[in-house]
Design an enzyme around this catalytic site. Sequence first.
Site, mmCIF file in Angstrom:
data_model
loop_
_atom_site.group_PDB
_atom_site.id
_atom_site.type_symbol
_atom_site.label_atom_id
_atom_site.label_comp_id
_atom_site.label_asym_id
_atom_site.label_seq_id
_atom_site.Cartn_x
_atom_site.Cartn_y
_atom_site.Cartn_z
ATOM 1 N N THR A 132 0.866 -1.172 0.000
ATOM 2 C CA THR A 132 0.000 0.000 0.000
ATOM 3 C C THR A 132 0.913 1.235 0.000
ATOM 4 O O THR A 132 2.078 1.138 0.390
ATOM 5 C CB THR A 132 -0.934 -0.009 1.225
ATOM 6 N N VAL A 164 1.492 4.195 1.696
ATOM 7 C CA VAL A 164 2.237 4.687 2.864
ATOM 8 C C VAL A 164 3.128 3.584 3.439
ATOM 9 O O VAL A 164 4.286 3.837 3.795
ATOM 10 C CB VAL A 164 1.279 5.258 3.932
ATOM 11 N N CYS A 165 2.612 2.371 3.500
ATOM 12 C CA CYS A 165 3.416 1.262 4.033
ATOM 13 C C CYS A 165 4.662 1.031 3.170
ATOM 14 O O CYS A 165 5.747 0.783 3.690
ATOM 15 C CB CYS A 165 2.585 -0.022 4.102
ATOM 16 N N THR A 166 4.486 1.114 1.865
ATOM 17 C CA THR A 166 5.622 0.920 0.961
ATOM 18 C C THR A 166 6.681 1.998 1.198
ATOM 19 O O THR A 166 7.875 1.690 1.334
ATOM 20 C CB THR A 166 5.147 0.918 -0.500
ATOM 21 N N LEU A 185 8.393 1.269 4.738
ATOM 22 C CA LEU A 185 9.290 0.121 4.796
ATOM 23 C C LEU A 185 10.478 0.274 3.852
ATOM 24 O O LEU A 185 11.579 -0.178 4.167
ATOM 25 C CB LEU A 185 8.527 -1.189 4.565
#
Length: 161
Positions: free
Chosen positions: A51, A53-55, A58
């Site tokens: 997703t 923001v998660c990408t 991380l």
Amino acid sequence: MAKPPEVGASAPSFTLPGLLLTEDLAERREYHLEEAKGRPLVLVFYPGDDTPVCTKQLCEYTSDLDRFKDLGATVWGISPQDLDSHERFARKHRLAFPLLADPDRAVARAYGITVPGLGLRRSVFILDGGGTVTWRHIALAGLTFQHTDTLTAQLATLGES
């Protein structure tokens, strides 16, 4: 629902399946919180693989992984997706720290960060070498994340005490 562990409290123990991508190999195994004792641990709870923001979050942590290692810390990512999803995500973005699967959200519930009907709150817990929470951030909306500079500044204070 459990409340998030306060700073100064012991982090809830857990065992989860996870994987670590090294070169082109994805090593799958069980991760136990107790195995991380002896050095600081950054637990990154994120809502979903691949997703936006998660990408970004991380990928930033992977790019800056040496900064965490220089402070003696390890980083583990935890989300509800299964290991196959984690492997695709890790391969696509060359993520270089373990991604743990919490599909029933039992660990997220133990850390008090689940949201009924929505999943979990983007959260980061920094644990010292004894498994005590020394810092935490629990997002309200999860549209932003804590950057490496913030986390490494908190980790640096562990060496000062």
